[in-house]
Design a protein around this motif. Structure first.
Motif, short mmCIF file in Angstrom:
data_model
loop_
_atom_site.label_atom_id
_atom_site.label_comp_id
_atom_site.label_asym_id
_atom_site.label_seq_id
_atom_site.Cartn_x
_atom_site.Cartn_y
_atom_site.Cartn_z
N GLY A 15 19.05 25.67 66.25
CA GLY A 15 17.78 25.76 66.31
C GLY A 15 16.69 25.60 65.23
N SER A 16 17.49 25.92 63.84
CA SER A 16 16.42 25.55 62.72
C SER A 16 16.74 24.12 62.14
CB SER A 16 17.09 26.31 61.66
OG SER A 16 17.12 27.57 61.90
N LEU A 17 17.61 23.36 62.41
CA LEU A 17 18.06 21.87 61.85
C LEU A 17 18.08 20.83 62.88
CD1 LEU A 17 20.68 23.07 59.43
CD2 LEU A 17 18.23 22.92 58.95
N PHE A 18 18.25 21.20 64.31
CA PHE A 18 18.43 20.09 65.38
C PHE A 18 17.12 20.02 66.19
CE2 PHE A 18 23.02 20.33 65.64
CZ PHE A 18 23.47 20.48 64.07
N GLU A 19 16.91 18.71 66.69
CA GLU A 19 16.05 18.37 67.55
C GLU A 19 16.55 18.84 69.08
OE1 GLU A 19 12.83 17.58 67.07
OE2 GLU A 19 12.91 18.09 64.87
N PRO A 20 15.55 19.09 70.15
CA PRO A 20 16.53 19.15 71.23
C PRO A 20 17.18 17.70 71.79
CG PRO A 20 14.14 20.11 71.27
CD PRO A 20 14.41 19.23 70.06
N ASP A 21 18.15 17.80 72.45
CA ASP A 21 18.85 16.45 72.67
C ASP A 21 19.36 16.60 74.01
OD1 ASP A 21 20.94 14.51 72.76
OD2 ASP A 21 20.85 14.60 70.56
N ALA A 22 18.53 15.81 75.20
CA ALA A 22 18.90 16.10 76.56
C ALA A 22 20.14 15.26 76.57
CB ALA A 22 17.86 15.21 77.06
N ALA A 27 25.78 15.95 78.60
CA ALA A 27 27.20 15.57 78.39
C ALA A 27 27.94 17.14 78.69
CB ALA A 27 27.27 15.04 77.16
N LEU A 28 27.43 17.96 78.06
CA LEU A 28 28.21 19.43 78.04
C LEU A 28 28.22 19.98 79.41
CD1 LEU A 28 27.32 21.10 74.80
CD2 LEU A 28 29.46 20.20 75.25
N ARG A 93 40.73 11.12 84.48
CA ARG A 93 39.36 11.97 85.05
C ARG A 93 38.39 12.20 83.89
NH1 ARG A 93 37.87 17.32 86.29
NH2 ARG A 93 39.88 18.22 85.65
N HIS A 94 39.14 12.91 83.01
CA HIS A 94 38.16 12.90 81.54
C HIS A 94 37.51 11.86 81.21
CE1 HIS A 94 41.06 16.56 80.46
NE2 HIS A 94 40.67 16.62 81.58
N ALA A 95 38.29 10.49 81.16
CA ALA A 95 37.84 9.40 80.73
C ALA A 95 36.59 9.02 81.77
CB ALA A 95 38.76 8.09 80.65
N ALA A 96 36.36 9.21 82.98
CA ALA A 96 35.50 8.89 83.83
C ALA A 96 34.20 9.62 83.37
CB ALA A 96 35.82 9.04 85.06
N VAL A 97 34.39 10.91 83.21
CA VAL A 97 33.20 11.80 82.84
C VAL A 97 32.92 11.46 81.53
CG1 VAL A 97 32.92 14.31 82.20
CG2 VAL A 97 34.22 13.82 84.38
N ALA A 98 33.56 11.17 80.76
CA ALA A 98 32.99 10.70 79.46
C ALA A 98 32.43 9.39 79.33
CB ALA A 98 34.13 10.30 78.21
N ARG A 99 32.87 8.42 80.13
CA ARG A 99 32.27 7.00 80.35
C ARG A 99 30.75 6.98 81.02
NH1 ARG A 99 36.14 4.74 82.10
NH2 ARG A 99 36.72 3.34 80.38
N SER A 100 30.71 8.19 81.70
CA SER A 100 29.13 8.79 82.40
C SER A 100 28.17 9.26 81.37
CB SER A 100 29.23 9.20 83.71
OG SER A 100 28.22 9.88 84.14
N ASN A 101 29.03 10.12 80.73
CA ASN A 101 28.18 10.69 79.36
C ASN A 101 27.50 9.87 78.63
OD1 ASN A 101 28.38 13.38 80.82
ND2 ASN A 101 29.91 13.86 79.58
N GLU A 103 27.19 6.49 78.79
CA GLU A 103 26.30 5.57 79.44
C GLU A 103 24.94 6.20 79.68
OE1 GLU A 103 26.42 2.40 80.17
OE2 GLU A 103 28.60 1.94 79.82
N ARG A 104 24.94 7.65 80.08
CA ARG A 104 23.61 8.22 80.35
C ARG A 104 23.03 8.40 78.82
NH1 ARG A 104 25.57 13.00 81.26
NH2 ARG A 104 25.82 12.51 83.36
N ALA A 105 23.86 8.68 77.85
CA ALA A 105 23.33 8.21 76.30
C ALA A 105 22.77 7.36 75.83
CB ALA A 105 24.16 9.13 75.37
N GLY A 106 22.78 6.01 76.55
CA GLY A 106 22.45 5.06 76.10
C GLY A 106 23.42 4.16 75.13
N LEU A 107 24.72 4.52 75.12
CA LEU A 107 25.48 4.22 73.99
C LEU A 107 26.51 3.46 74.70
CD1 LEU A 107 25.59 7.52 72.15
CD2 LEU A 107 24.43 5.27 71.63
N GLY A 108 26.79 2.81 75.81
CA GLY A 108 27.83 1.94 76.46
C GLY A 108 28.16 0.82 75.62
#
Length: 221
Positions: A15-22, A27-28, A93-101, A103-108
């Motif tokens: 709360g003190s040091l980080f900006e909100p991160d959608a 991903a979580l 299955r984990h990798a599929a979730v990670a790939r989606s996360n 890509e959503r973050a714009g880091l593919g």
């Protein structure tokens, strides 16, 4: 102090040091929704990995153990322009979730996610002439820590930073009875780093939302 208190302090840090991160929040949420084990690094730990990679000016990162890509996102944001994170995950299955996360973050475009047993993927990387990597994060099955560290040495250079997660294990790293393979893996990481003259390392105990654990951190001489 209790784990509840440690978690509250972690919340204060964020709360003190980080900006909100959608993207990280999403991903979580996706990891929980898909039933992945809730063993991601904490936000504070993820930011530590991010800063360590940035401080070292890392352009190439190797991550052993992707899970849902939460730490991968932190690391991919740290690499400089044109950089790349190669991340290895056993479970499709984990990798599929990670790939989606990711890509959503714009880091593919910054992440090369490889699926399969990590030791086989590491061998393939060496055969391809990959590396040396500037930063290596080991956070996979703990009994293989010495094997992953051996591969890290093959894929590194002088100045490469190697971080190995979960090496304190609620203090059980002191146990020598050999009953817990994960504890034995943590002890093996200490033994490897302490005995290999090519490495200069330390370890940090941590408390927080993830309980009582810690990182081993080493640099290749």
């Amino acid at each position: 102090m209790s784990r509840k208190s440690w978690s509250a302090v972690d919340d204060y840090i964020v709360g003190s040091l980080f900006e909100p991160d959608a993207a990280l929040d999403a991903a979580l949420a996706a990891n929980r929704r898909e039933g992945l084990p809730e063993i991601d690094v904490s936000a504070a730990q993820g930011k530590l990995l991010h800063l360590l990679a940035r401080i070292g000016g890392a352009k190439t990162v190797l991550e052993i153990g992707t899970l849902g890509g939460y730490s991968t996102i932190w690391l991919a944001r740290a690499v400089s322009a044109g950089g790349k994170v190669v991340t290895l995950e056993l479970e499709p299955r984990h990798a599929a979730v990670a790939r989606s996360n990711i890509e959503r973050a714009g880091l593919g475009d910054r992440v090369d996610l490889r699926v399969g047993p990590a030791l086989a993927s590491l061998s393939a990387l060496q055969a391809e002439g990959a590396g040396p990597f500037d930063f290596i994060f080991i956070d996979a099955d703990k009994p293989n820590n010495p094997n992953y560290l051996e591969w890290a040495m093959k894929l590194s250079r002088p100045g490469t930073v190697i971080v190995c997660d979960n090496v304190i294990r609620d203090g059980a790293v002191l146990h020598t009875d050999g009953r817990d393979a994960n504890v034995e893996g943590a002890r093996a990481a200490f033994s490897f780093i302490g005995k290999d003259e090519r490495l200069d390392g330390t370890a940090i105990q941590t408390v927080g939302a993830k309980g009582y654990d810690g990182f081993a951190i080493a640099v290749v001489k």
